[in-house]
Design an enzyme around this catalytic site. Structure first.
Site, short mmCIF file in Angstrom:
data_model
loop_
_atom_site.label_atom_id
_atom_site.label_comp_id
_atom_site.label_asym_id
_atom_site.label_seq_id
_atom_site.Cartn_x
_atom_site.Cartn_y
_atom_site.Cartn_z
N HIS A 123 1.95 2.72 -1.42
CA HIS A 123 1.76 1.74 -0.35
C HIS A 123 0.99 0.55 -0.91
CE1 HIS A 123 2.25 4.55 3.37
NE2 HIS A 123 3.07 4.89 2.40
N GLU A 160 -1.60 -1.01 0.13
CA GLU A 160 -3.05 -0.85 0.16
C GLU A 160 -3.54 0.02 -1.00
OE1 GLU A 160 -1.75 -0.64 4.60
OE2 GLU A 160 -0.88 -0.24 2.63
N CYS A 201 -1.80 2.89 7.68
CA CYS A 201 -1.51 4.27 8.08
C CYS A 201 -2.74 5.14 7.80
CB CYS A 201 -0.29 4.78 7.30
SG CYS A 201 -0.63 5.11 5.55
N CYS A 261 -3.70 5.26 3.94
CA CYS A 261 -4.30 4.02 3.44
C CYS A 261 -5.69 3.79 4.03
CB CYS A 261 -3.38 2.84 3.71
SG CYS A 261 -1.84 2.97 2.77
#
Length: 165
Positions: free
Chosen positions: A62, A64, A92, A95
């Site tokens: 991801h 992040e 999410c 993260c």
């Protein structure tokens, strides 16, 4: 908190969110879900990332997490104290957990994620009384622009899937 050449925190947030949007567009150009993230310390960009789940075949790739990993390497520390993260979409749970573990001080995010957001939409992980670190959060920065990227991406993906059936 000093925002250096910015007249206000709003100007600061808009400037850096526009930079995160550039990373999201890069993800989009590579067929990835268009989410971009960056980390700023003392008004300097120290790390950035965009989704690379498809490219790397990694569930954890991801934007992040990639930005956090880059920032830790750059600062030679897992502690990202006094840093600000800018993300085009509400993070999410994974993260958010990574931000808590890294001790990110402040999070600015663009659009809300009603399905998987762990900051305000579904959970408030960043503010859990059970954790030893809290993250200050400012949501909805350039919300419309960030939301359009995501909505358009999935709208186009549904069209393509329909065409290919």
């Amino acid at each position: 908190m000093s925002y250096y050449n910015f007249k206000s925190e709003k100007d600061y947030a808009i400037y850096w969110m526009n930079e995160a949007i550039k990373r999201a567009r890069k993800a989009l150009s590579q067929g990835e879900v268009p989410i971009g993230a960056l980390i700023v310390k003392d008004n300097k960009l120290i790390a950035s990332g965009y989704n690379k789940k498809e490219k790397l075949n990694l569930a954890t790739a991801h934007a992040e997490v990639l930005a956090i990993n880059q920032a830790c390497r750059k600062l030679n520390s897992w502690r990202l104290v006094s840093t600000h993260m800018f993300v085009t979409m509400e993070p999410c749970p994974m993260c958010t957990g990574a931000m808590i573990q890294a001790r990110v001080s402040r999070l600015y995010f663009g659009c809300f994620d009603p399905k998987g957001g762990a900051i305000e939409s579904n959970w408030n992980l960043h503010n859990s009384k059970y954790l030893n670190h809290r993250i200050e959060v400012i949501g909805g920065v350039l919300e419309s622009e960030c939301g359009s990227l995501i909505k358009d991406f999935f709208k186009n993906r549904r069209k393509e899937n329909k065409k290919n059936k």
